[in-house]
Design a protein around this motif. Structure first.
Motif: not given
Lengths: 1105, 614
Positions: B56-57, B59-60, B62
């Motif tokens: 998740i980290g 993806y951030r 982006l």
């Protein structure tokens, strides 16, 4: 009765103290008991005959303030301005005469009614000063130890005594602002490290390393010793790398009944200078600058404020462009002129925050709106006394300093209790202070990352045409176009009036000593520092500004910390004919913990102070964050001093420290030091020398350490945050937890080491008339704890702290003094040269921590001092279009007719030097353009006494330091359409003014404003820090003013001599921290709008009874 | 006491030894203070939830994060790909954010420009670091505890991380070409740059392996996750950038024919704050913005874009990224509903004046989804007026950006706080959408000579563009509604945001957009039509500069933009642009931030080599 009382107390002290529970409660009990004891003690004595006399110095001048006591009784007297005293004593009594800095004298009355006494000064080398863990005679000190002239330092109205250290102690620089309660950045002999250069303060034996010592009442301080070199400081090993400052507050009572001293001072402060001295204050003058700026850019001149550019006029009303006649303003604006300016309004129909209507101002003086004079007062009451078996001193202080900025002040109340008890070989006691500090107002102490957004950054540079208030009395602002992007500075001050920083602190120690015989002493001391700091802050909505905001927020944070240090020492003193030995061994343990909680809330429904709490119902969002830290240090140390026949002195110290901040295996460090002294004047060949009366030569070498980095940096850390690693991966407006690595650890972290060599001489010349002390030194830091930046390919995690860097300081300090009874003069001066030797072994520079609008103006480069200024170098102006064209690169070839090619070349713009000679002026031509470190600093202290009057003055000067006047981004280049300098219009480049001071005024010139040496100013200044005129009340002057009372008038910062054109050359240090700790030394001398120093006039009164 | 007087030294030593013993007795005195407070160590994350959260980290980044600087890292690349590409001026006031002045004026070697470029460089490599950290952690968990993941999940995590790694590297590639490419096991962060060819090879390898590992539908049904189709489409994009047109056709036509993607029914659903339309069929990869998501700072609500709103009125702040006169003129159409720039190449750009509703000339309806202009409803916020919304007309022109502006009715605006909440929303930022993929394929088809299919693809996009136009969108605010009705009585009670393009209510413009009636007559004509369509369809989405550089026409187009094209020149419309540097060969790539070159030093050698000409 009194004895019983004391027994009770002893029990409390010896048995009741437990470091684990209820420290505060117990200390309070002790304090109260002492007060009671004091009140109950006292004995009556008989009286016999009157004795009078005059006390003079060896030169024959009368001495005022000499205390004369009748031994074995309470009877005492103090000499007046003419040195005369009068008392009654038994005819066989013994009188003791004592006076600071002189040898005490004893006389028997033997029936005489008149006794005149001459008192001799203690020669400099015979003075006894407190050094590391012991007291030492000057002649036994081989290191560089300077004493602060406490009396001189106390002639000031600041909250902290540290602010005046630089004028009195050579080798020390201090940066502090005019903000009440401002932090003091004290640096000893240059800068040792890229971060955390605060000296170690040892207050009554308890160490503390920080720059707010406001909890310490300056009036409680008896002595301040600055240990400047490693041979004197290395016994504090681990933390002594930045020097050590020993502060003693152990003013104790002398045997006798309670003696009460009252000190009161009150005055008024005003800023030494204001922006209204240098900025335009007339709206129409400002329009001329604005017109030139548009005209020279070829843009149409806006008409919404001043109307016809050829015939400009003040607007009757200013209303925002975002207020069309058809919408919110309909019914409010009832008449407009040809330029759409409102000429009449219906105030009754007007409401904010939808729009903003304000009367055009002829010229608002924004400085005056925020800054004015402010009262300052300081009240102290001491009660001291005791007997042979005990001594006590209790002091109360209330200090109240208004800020010269509105809604800003600092208050402190403190109580201190110092007691000692002697029971045979055993002595014990405590020194404890309880201080409450309150700082109010939205003015930050120092500029920091928020400088531009703070009141003193660009907000105070608001245009003069904007009034302070709108037509309804709300705060006005630059909402209309062309009025800039500034907040209303008075509004910010007002909105912050309930912002509060509180500090509640208990600081002190309990101690016990066992004098087993005259040679062997065991001492144990438990020091503690327990505090709670709370900050409350509020940010209002600002619908009145160009970049309007409609939300408010409130935040608070609290940091609780407690620190204790337990020290045990054993001292053995032995004299064998001419051989004198003094051994000390000791052990110390220190532990500190803190816990920090921070919370904020946005969208408060009601903004009154009573609803500024963090609760769901009060606002729309809240946030909370906590963290903490803990650290410990464990140490053993020893010291051996040897003195042969008062001629040869040798001193050896060694300390071993273990720190929890460092990696296992590297936790322990050893810090040795050696010092040698030769009292050459005691050699036969200099005996009776007429010039050199007393000379001591000193050599010292030693190693000190530094470990002041955040704890926990040995291992890699992982974390994240909602706005950093959390992500709405499901696309449903709800975030999911994510992690990243937040810091890289270093499993080999070890000590930073500072090796220093000092050579010095203490000289008394011309039979002691002149006192000259000089020291030269070299300090080399290696294994510097620093976190050099990694390439971005390694990610944003904080780089590991490593031990690679090296830094060096070399310098000289000296002082020259003469003290006669009727006048004294002392001058001290210092010079240091700081140089970065290595950063990480490969990289040869890194930039400073802060970028302003046009980039980063600071570089730390190998071979240069820390925090050097960096930028382009100007080379005059482009004088003609032809010249500009010749330097403009061809679109196809990239070449120009006359190298170097420069972007944006145009007449009246700065031409920059092609320092790397590559034919193009670009970022690669930036070079070192200035140095924030002074070449020389000096303090001059003068005293004069005539009869009952005395006059003292202190000057301080700093020479050769550069200031990067970053405010020029605004007040020269009109960034965000701020107000500008008064002389800008007349001194800007025009074809007829080719050698102008400033470039052509042009709103599209984004080239001349590049960071360059145009921003560099010489920051040298000399300031009359203080002048004080005192009058000592003679006996019989008034019934309510006992003899020995003194009244004085004092002025501070009355005169400043400087070429600096900005507000105040005396800049506080920026408030910045990095991942590896405090890094303010990487950003010195940049003026981003600092709270100016205060000019203070005060009147004071001191009396004892 | 007797002992004390007889053997004082002994007693003293005993006292000291005793006190020392007390402290040394607690043997962990130093070590108990050593662990960091309020942080996790690597051991805490070595499990399934740790791996998933690390992903998740990854993806951030982006979009900008709170640890990544200001606006150089924005998802849309607006300061690079939009400003200075002819689509937008910097906007705001002259002095605000000076680095963007230098980016816009092609002064890319300046220290200010370097500041933004370094933010971008640092930010994409942070994305790479987080992706690689996920892969490493996954490997170590699979080794130490193989039962922790199902094969599908293990492959899914690996596939997503590898895909993200490719995306971040692709961003760096578009900017700098010769970049170092980092795989998960590398520890030398001072690697030399790879050549563009090597970078392309690495990108394609990563995208292939991601496509193999990833499922066809997003894992856990979470729409923000990459799928095998995301990786395939992205591969097509990389192939077009690399000029591998034949391969690109294979990849992109597979995606078009067999993949899950379709165009949104109408253009108003492409950029939207309405939750019902976001993550529709057109989304290949988007930054999943979230507002009011529990972060009080609103930092996930398009941090990087928050300067890009109209300046005044409700929005308060900044007014950056203002569309250019050139772009507005570019939306004009001829009588046939085809771009005027094609049919009247010497005059289409001759209008220097504020193009307002009163002009009522025929335009592509996408204009009024892209640009806020005088007299046209601003989505459902009321009429756009220059006086209310344009910050400094002399500097930034009269227009405002509109695509990323949320609809008021969508409730997409941040309310929980932050610095300028009215400028923040949860409008997803498209990083790659199906219309973009279609036009990339069209481009490849043209280059391969397949003009019929290219025409068909372009027409798919144009047909969709003709479905709806900006409607009255009568605002809920009574004063704003009254003002709009006063100007356009026909809007009374008409709250429709989007209306058919021939709807009688659209009295502020004549909307027209038609498909090309016949197959492109030549490769050159087809190329021109595809390039024109890309600008119209993807304007203000940060793509144009990279398109122009890819096509090799950046210098011609951008110098023409400044000094004269289609009958108009920008250096007289915005006078500060007269200071712009000519766009030259070196501008084909951005300069690598000097600070990164310096930080790549090993011994005396800088491992990173600067791009040619800088």
């Amino acid at each position: 009765m009194g004895a019983n009382r004391r027994n009770t107390m002893e029990k409390k002290l010896s048995a009741g103290f437990s470091p684990r529970t209820g420290i505060v409660r117990q200390l309070c009990a002790v304090g109260l008991s002492l007060l009671l004891a004091m009140v109950l003690s006292g004995t009556a004595y008989g009286q016999n005959q009157a004795v009078t006399g005059t006390v003079t110095s060896t030169g024959g001048a009368p001495l005022q303030g000499v205390t004369i006591r009748v031994q074995g009784t309470d009877i005492r007297a103090v000499t007046d301005g003419a040195g005369r005293y009068r008392l009654t004593a038994p005819s066989d009594a013994v009188l003791t005469f004592s006076y600071v800095g002189t040898r005490p004298v004893q006389m028997t009355v033997a029936g005489r009614s008149s006794i005149d006494v001459t008192m001799a000064q203690i020669p400099y080398l015979e003075e006894v000063v407190v050094t590391a863990y012991t007291e030492q005679r000057r002649a036994d000190i081989t290191g560089a130890v300077s004493s602060l002239n406490v009396e001189s330092a106390q002639r000031q109205t600041g909250a902290s005594v540290l602010q005046r250290l630089d004028a009195s102690v050579p080798g020390v620089t201090v940066a502090s602002g005019g903000s009440p309660g401002s932090r003091s950045t004290v640096r000893i002999r240059g800068i040792s490290s890229f971060q955390n250069n605060d000296p170690l303060y040892i207050i009554d034996g308890t160490p503390v390393q920080e720059s707010y010592l406001n909890f310490l009442n300056p009036n409680d301080i008896t002595s301040v010793q600055v240990l400047k070199d490693a041979s004197s400081a290395s016994i504090y090993g681990a933390r002594a790398s930045n020097g050590v400052i020993l502060i003693e507050t152990t003013k104790r009572g002398v045997a006798g009944p309670p003696q009460v001293t009252l000190r009161a001072r009150t005055g008024v402060a005003s800023p030494v200078r204001g922006y209204d001295d240098i900025l335009i204050t007339n709206s129409m003058d400002y329009f001329e600058v604005m017109r030139a700026s548009y005209e020279n850019a070829g843009d149409a001149i806006p008409t919404n404020i001043y109307g016809d550019p050829n015939n400009p006029s003040l607007p009757v009303y200013i209303w925002p462009n975002a207020c069309p006649a058809t919408a919110a303003c309909s019914g409010v604006v009832t008449g407009v002129d040809a330029f759409g300016r409102a000429t009449s309004v219906n105030a009754a129909a007007y409401s904010t925050p939808g729009s903003l209507i304000m009367a055009g101002s002829e010229g608002t003086n924004w400085w005056d709106a925020v800054f004015s004079s402010a009262p300052v007062s300081d009240y102290n009451l001491d009660v001291a006394g005791g007997s042979d078996e005990n001594a006590y001193r209790v002091s109360f202080n209330f200090f109240d300093q208004g800020g010269t900025a509105r809604y800003n002040h600092f208050k402190r109340g403190s109580v201190r209790v110092n007691t000692t008890f002697n029971r045979g070989k055993l002595s014990f006691g405590e020194n404890i202070s309880l201080a409450l500090e309150r700082h109010h107002g939205g003015m930050p102490d120092d500029p920091g990352g928020f400088a531009e957004d703070g009141i003193l950054g660009k907000n105070i540079l608001q245009q003069p045409v904007i009034p302070v208030f709108d037509i309804q009395g709300n705060f006005a602002g630059g909402k209309a176009k062309t009025l800039g992007n500034q907040g209303n500075p008075l509004k910010w001050a007002w909105a912050g009036k309930d912002n509060e920083t509180r500090n509640n602190q208990v600081f002190g120690n309990v101690f016990a000593g066992l004098d087993m015989n005259p040679a062997i002493t065991f001492r144990t001391r438990l020091g503690f520092n327990v505090a709670q700091r709370t900050t409350l802050a509020f940010t209002p909505a600002s619908p009145e500004i160009a970049e309007a905001t409609f939300g408010n927020s409130a935040g608070e944070n609290r940091n609780d910390f407690n620190d204790w240090t337990w020290t045990n020492t054993l001292r053995y003193v032995k004299a064998l004919s001419k051989h004198n030995f003094d051994f000390l061994i000791g052990q110390e343990a220190n532990k500190g913990r803190n816990r920090y909680i921070e919370a904020s809330i946005g969208g408060l429904i009601n903004t009154s102070v009573d609803t500024r709490y963090i609760q769901d119902v009060l606002g729309t969002s809240k946030d909370v964050f906590t963290t903490g830290g803990q650290n410990s240090l464990l140490s053993v140390f020893g010291k051996a001093d040897y003195n042969f026949a008062d001629k040869y002195v040798a001193s050896f110290t060694v300390r071993r420290d273990g720190s929890s901040r460092l990696a296992p295996g590297n936790q322990w460090g050893t810090f040795p030091a050696v010092g040698l002294g030769w009292r050459i004047s005691n050699e036969p060949f200099l005996a009776n020398n007429r010039i050199l009366s007393d000379v001591m030569l000193r050599y010292g070498w030693g190693v000190t350490g530094n470990q002041l980095i955040p704890s926990g940096r040995i291992i890699a850390q992982f974390g994240g945050g909602k706005g950093d690693t959390f992500y709405d991966v499901a696309g449903g407006n709800s975030i999911v937890t994510g992690f990243r690595q937040t810091s890289l650890g270093n499993a080999n972290l070890k000590w930073e080491e500072n090796k220093s060599t000092n050579i010095g001489a203490d000289m008394l010349l011309f039979e002691g008339k002149l006192n000259f002390i000089v020291d030269v030194y070299r300090r080399s830091t290696s294994n510097l704890l620093f976190d050099p930046r990694l390439p971005a390919t390694a990610g944003v995690a904080s780089p590991p702290i490593i031990n690679v860097g090296q830094m060096r300081n070399t310098g000289i300090d000296f002082s020259v003094g003469h003290a006669a009874p009727s006048w004294s003069l002392s001058l001290n001066g210092s010079h240091y040269k700081n140089e970065i030797i290595s950063i990480n072994g490969v990289q040869d520079f890194f930039y400073g921590p802060i970028s302003t609008r046009f980039g980063n103006q600071v570089i730390n480069q190998v071979g240069h001092p820390i925090g050097s200024f960096y930028g382009l170098v100007t080379d005059g102006f482009f004088q003609s279009q032809a010249e500009a064209d010749a330097h403009t690169a061809d679109a196809v070839t990239g070449l120009c007719a006359t190298p170097p090619c420069q972007d944006g070349a145009a007449p009246g713009r700065f031409k920059f030097k092609d320092t790397n000679n590559d034919g193009i002026v670009n970022a690669a031509d930036r070079t070192i353009i200035g140095d924030p470190h002074p070449d020389f600093t000096a303090g001059l202290d003068m005293g004069l006494r005539r009869g009952n009057f005395d006059l003292n003055a202190t000057f301080f000067g700093s020479f050769g330091n550069d200031i990067f006047e970053n405010q020029k981004e605004f007040y020269v280049f009109r960034q965000f359409e701020t107000n500008v300098l008064k002389d800008l219009f007349d001194n800007s480049w025009t074809p007829s003014n080719p050698n102008a001071k400033y470039p052509r005024i042009d709103r599209n010139d984004s080239f001349s404003s590049q960071l360059s040496n145009f921003y560099i100013e010489d920051g040298s200044y000399v300031r009359l820090r203080n002048v004080q005129l005192g009058y000592s009340v003679p006996s019989g002057f008034s019934r309510w003013m006992p003899s020995g009372s003194r009244i004085y008038l004092q002025g501070e910062n009355l005169l400043t001599f400087t070429g600096y054109e900005g507000l105040d050359p005396s800049l506080p240090a920026a408030n910045i921290s990095g991942a590896a700790g405090d890094i303010r030394d990487q950003y010195r001398g940049v003026d981003r709008g600092a709270y100016p120093s205060n000019r203070v006039f005060s009147i004071g009164f001191v009396t004892s009874f | 006491m007797k002992i004390a007087s007889k053997h004082p030294l002994l007693v003293g030593m005993a006292c000291l030894a005793l006190s020392t013993g007390v402290i040394y007795g607690c043997s962990d005195f130093l070590s108990s203070s050593a662990p960091p407070q309020g942080a996790l160590d690597s051991g805490n994350l070595a499990n399934r939830s740790g791996v998933e959260a690390t992903l998740i980290g990854a993806y951030r980044p982006l979009d900008c994060t709170t640890s990544s600087g200001s606006w150089g890292c924005a998802a849309s690349n607006w300061a690079f790909g939009t400003v200075g590409s002819g689509d937008a001026y910097k906007g705001s006031t002259g002095a605000d954010q000076p680095p963007i002045n230098d980016l816009e004026g092609y002064h890319w070697a300046s220290g200010n420009a370097e500041d933004y470029l370094n933010q971008k460089w640092s930010h994409v490599y942070e994305g790479v670091v987080r992706s690689n950290a996920t892969l490493r952690l996954l490997k170590s968990v699979l080794t130490s505890n193989p039962g922790e993941f199902s094969t599908a999940d293990a492959n899914g995590v690996a596939g997503e991380a590898i895909f993200l790694r490719a995306h971040y590297h692709f961003e760096a590639y578009r900017f700098w070409g010769n970049i170092p490419y980092y795989l998960e096991d590398e520890t030398d962060f001072r690697k030399p740059n790879a050549t563009t060819t090597e970078v392309i090879t690495a990108l394609l390898a990563d995208l292939d392996s991601a496509a193999k590992l990833l499922p066809a539908a997003p894992r856990n049904g979470q729409k923000g996750r990459a799928t095998s189709w995301t990786a395939k489409a992205y591969k097509g994009r990389v192939q077009v950038y690399a000029g591998q047109f034949a391969a690109a056709i294979t990849t992109l036509s597979d995606v078009r024919l067999n993949g899950p993607y379709e165009l949104e029914a109408s253009f108003d659903r492409v950029w939207t704050g309405f939750a019902s339309f976001s993550n529709g069929k057109e989304t290949i990869l988007a930054y999943q913005a979230s507002a009011n998501d529990g972060d009080p700072g609103g930092n996930n609500a398009n941090q990087g874009e928050r300067l890009n709103m109209p300046n005044g009125g409700h929005f308060g702040c900044c007014g950056f990224n203002q569309p250019t006169q050139n772009l507005v003129n570019f939306y004009r159409v001829d009588a046939a509903g085809l771009p005027l720039s094609l049919s009247a190449p010497t005059t289409w750009n001759s209008n220097n004046n504020n193009f307002t509703a009163a002009d009522n000339l025929p335009v592509d309806p996408r204009l009024d989804w892209t640009v806020g202009r005088e007299g046209v409803p601003l989505k459902d916020w009321g009429l756009y007026t220059v006086s209310a919304y344009a910050r400094d007309v002399a500097n930034g022109g009269p227009y405002s950006p509109k695509r990323n502006l949320h609809e008021k009715a969508s409730g997409s605006e941040l309310v929980t706080g932050g610095w300028a909440p009215t400028q923040q929303n949860d409008v997803n930022i498209h990083l790659f959408r199906f219309a973009d993929a279609l036009l990339l394929e069209a481009e490849a088809q043209v280059e391969a000579g397949s003009l019929a299919i290219a025409t068909q693809l372009v027409n798919m996009v144009r047909t969709r563009a003709g479905v709806t136009a900006q409607g009255c969108g009568l605002p809920s605010d009574p004063a704003a509604a009254a003002a709009e009705v006063a100007a356009y009585p026909i809007c009374t009670d008409d709250t429709r945001l989007a209306v058919p393009i021939n709807d009688p209510s659209t009295v502020w413009a004549t909307y027209s957009v038609s498909p090309y009636p016949a197959t492109f007559a030549s490769v050159a004509i087809g190329r021109q039509a595809v390039r024109t369509e890309r600008r119209l369809e993807l304007a203000m989405e940060g793509q144009r500069l990279f398109d122009l550089r890819r096509w090799g026409i950046a210098a011609t187009e951008l110098n023409g933009y400044l000094t004269g094209v289609g009958g108009g020149r920008e250096d007289t419309r915005r006078l500060y642009l007269a200071n712009a540097e000519a766009f030259g060969t070196k501008h084909q790539l951005y300069p690598i931030p000097n600070i990164q070159i310096e930080l790549s030093k090993v011994g005396t050698e800088n491992r990173l080599v600067q791009n040619p000409g800088w």
